[in-house]
Design a protein around this motif. Sequence first.
Motif, short mmCIF file in Angstrom:
data_model
loop_
_atom_site.label_atom_id
_atom_site.label_comp_id
_atom_site.label_asym_id
_atom_site.label_seq_id
_atom_site.Cartn_x
_atom_site.Cartn_y
_atom_site.Cartn_z
N MET A 85 -31.21 -15.33 -25.29
CA MET A 85 -32.57 -14.79 -25.23
C MET A 85 -33.10 -14.60 -26.65
O MET A 85 -32.43 -14.00 -27.50
CB MET A 85 -32.58 -13.45 -24.48
CG MET A 85 -31.98 -13.51 -23.09
SD MET A 85 -32.19 -11.95 -22.18
CE MET A 85 -31.40 -10.79 -23.31
N LEU A 86 -34.30 -15.12 -26.89
CA LEU A 86 -34.92 -15.06 -28.22
C LEU A 86 -36.40 -14.76 -28.08
O LEU A 86 -37.03 -15.14 -27.09
CB LEU A 86 -34.75 -16.39 -28.97
CG LEU A 86 -33.33 -16.87 -29.27
CD1 LEU A 86 -33.35 -18.29 -29.78
CD2 LEU A 86 -32.66 -15.95 -30.28
N ILE A 87 -36.95 -14.09 -29.09
CA ILE A 87 -38.40 -13.92 -29.20
C ILE A 87 -38.90 -14.97 -30.17
O ILE A 87 -38.49 -15.00 -31.35
CB ILE A 87 -38.76 -12.51 -29.67
CG1 ILE A 87 -38.31 -11.47 -28.64
CG2 ILE A 87 -40.25 -12.39 -29.94
CD1 ILE A 87 -38.63 -10.04 -29.02
N CYS A 88 -39.77 -15.85 -29.70
CA CYS A 88 -40.22 -17.00 -30.49
C CYS A 88 -41.73 -16.96 -30.66
O CYS A 88 -42.46 -16.56 -29.75
CB CYS A 88 -39.81 -18.31 -29.81
SG CYS A 88 -38.04 -18.46 -29.49
N GLY A 89 -42.18 -17.37 -31.82
CA GLY A 89 -43.59 -17.49 -32.10
C GLY A 89 -44.06 -18.93 -31.96
O GLY A 89 -43.27 -19.84 -31.76
N ARG A 90 -45.39 -19.10 -32.10
CA ARG A 90 -46.03 -20.42 -31.97
C ARG A 90 -45.54 -21.12 -30.70
O ARG A 90 -45.06 -22.24 -30.71
CB ARG A 90 -45.73 -21.27 -33.20
CG ARG A 90 -46.69 -22.45 -33.37
CD ARG A 90 -46.65 -23.00 -34.77
NE ARG A 90 -45.32 -23.43 -35.13
CZ ARG A 90 -44.99 -23.84 -36.35
NH1 ARG A 90 -45.88 -23.84 -37.31
NH2 ARG A 90 -43.76 -24.22 -36.62
N SER A 91 -45.66 -20.39 -29.58
CA SER A 91 -45.12 -20.88 -28.31
C SER A 91 -46.07 -20.55 -27.18
O SER A 91 -46.91 -19.64 -27.27
CB SER A 91 -43.74 -20.27 -28.04
OG SER A 91 -42.88 -20.43 -29.15
N ALA A 92 -45.90 -21.29 -26.10
CA ALA A 92 -46.64 -21.06 -24.87
C ALA A 92 -45.80 -21.57 -23.72
O ALA A 92 -45.07 -22.56 -23.87
CB ALA A 92 -48.01 -21.75 -24.90
N PRO A 93 -45.84 -20.91 -22.55
CA PRO A 93 -45.01 -21.37 -21.42
C PRO A 93 -45.27 -22.81 -21.02
O PRO A 93 -44.34 -23.51 -20.61
CB PRO A 93 -45.38 -20.39 -20.30
CG PRO A 93 -45.85 -19.17 -20.99
CD PRO A 93 -46.55 -19.66 -22.23
N GLU A 94 -46.52 -23.27 -21.13
CA GLU A 94 -46.82 -24.64 -20.72
C GLU A 94 -46.44 -25.68 -21.77
O GLU A 94 -46.33 -26.85 -21.46
CB GLU A 94 -48.31 -24.77 -20.37
CG GLU A 94 -49.26 -24.53 -21.53
CD GLU A 94 -49.56 -23.05 -21.74
OE1 GLU A 94 -50.39 -22.73 -22.60
OE2 GLU A 94 -48.96 -22.22 -21.02
N ARG A 95 -46.23 -25.25 -23.02
CA ARG A 95 -45.88 -26.19 -24.09
C ARG A 95 -44.51 -25.97 -24.67
O ARG A 95 -44.03 -26.77 -25.48
CB ARG A 95 -46.93 -26.13 -25.22
CG ARG A 95 -48.31 -26.58 -24.79
CD ARG A 95 -49.27 -26.60 -25.97
NE ARG A 95 -48.79 -27.46 -27.03
CZ ARG A 95 -49.45 -27.64 -28.18
NH1 ARG A 95 -50.58 -27.01 -28.40
NH2 ARG A 95 -48.96 -28.44 -29.11
#
Length: 378
Positions: A85-95
């Motif tokens: 489990m990670l917290i990631c930036g520059r992300s979106a569920p669809e991409r």
Amino acid sequence: MTGQAGPGAFRRDGRRRTAALLVVLLPALLLLPATGAGAVDTTATAVTTAADAKPVVTLSARQAGKGGEITVKGRGWRPNALLMMLICGRSAPERGVIGGTNSCANADGRAVTTDAKGGFRKKLPVAEPPVPCPCVVHVATVTGERADADAVFVVAGHPTAPLPKEGTGGRLAVLATARLEGDSGILTWFGAPPARRLVLTVGNLGSAPVEDPVFEIGTAHGVFAPQWEERPWRGTIASGRKARIELPVELAAGAHGDYQISLRYGGKVLVEQPWGVGRPWGVTLFWVLLCLVVPAAVFRIGMAVVDKVRPRSSRTPARVGRRRPRPAAATAGRRAPGPATNPPAGSADDPAATTAALPWFTPDSAPSGNRPTTKGQS
């Protein structure tokens, strides 16, 4: 006077009631097996749907600040699977996560194992990713079949930026099995970085050409997430055409064990190739020899120093290179040192007399008084 009904009338009425009851219950009895089979089929369909369902992740809170904590729940995962489990930036569920794990707060990630039903529950500390939001909580399998899921999350106080635009037109796909080519040299046996070439054939399935695509090579060792590096490729792949791609792959110095090489383009993993790297036994041999030679050299130096500084007794034999004592026979005729005097001429101590008395002469040089006479001489 009204007549009473006899026993025959009662029997006839009972038969009619029994026949009517059978007519009513017979369809229901005939439908029971079909209804049971339908129930079994429905259960099997429900199990199949649950098995094919995509993993789902839910959060206890949609927003939290750095230093806080949220609870992550999941269902629909493979039973007894290891997840990260990670917290990631520059992300979106669809991409997905753009930039891979380089966009995530890897140091504050947590591992979790699913239960027998494919669910889990785990607390995750809130940390700021190295890139701006929009952010997600990214959960992915570490081993086995690849599966992942994202849940939208807002890190309070963390900067945000719009996502990069998706490329339109060209779309690359792998047309043939990728392979690693190349051999390790003798220097790799002594710890030099192992190197290979990832060779594959890709085709452009889009409607526009792809010019100078930039691929990403990921190297993963064991259960760790892959480390991605950009590998540009110079050239143009027209629509409906294919091209042979060769990309260099290099590991760190002294690397050995089982590695997983991945190729990604446009945020999508195209190829995963295993690579088993042998142990650099030359380095091990070097250290073994070093551990034997250095103590031996130190021992020799220490013994030389001890031999140099230790006191010597009269009984200690002289070392090689020093003047050896003469035997007693050679020193028996020597006299004790005294005042220097010249011996009288003709004495036994006279060097000249001693020299003349020695029998080191030839018959022709003998004294005339001792010369033998010849025959016939008076």
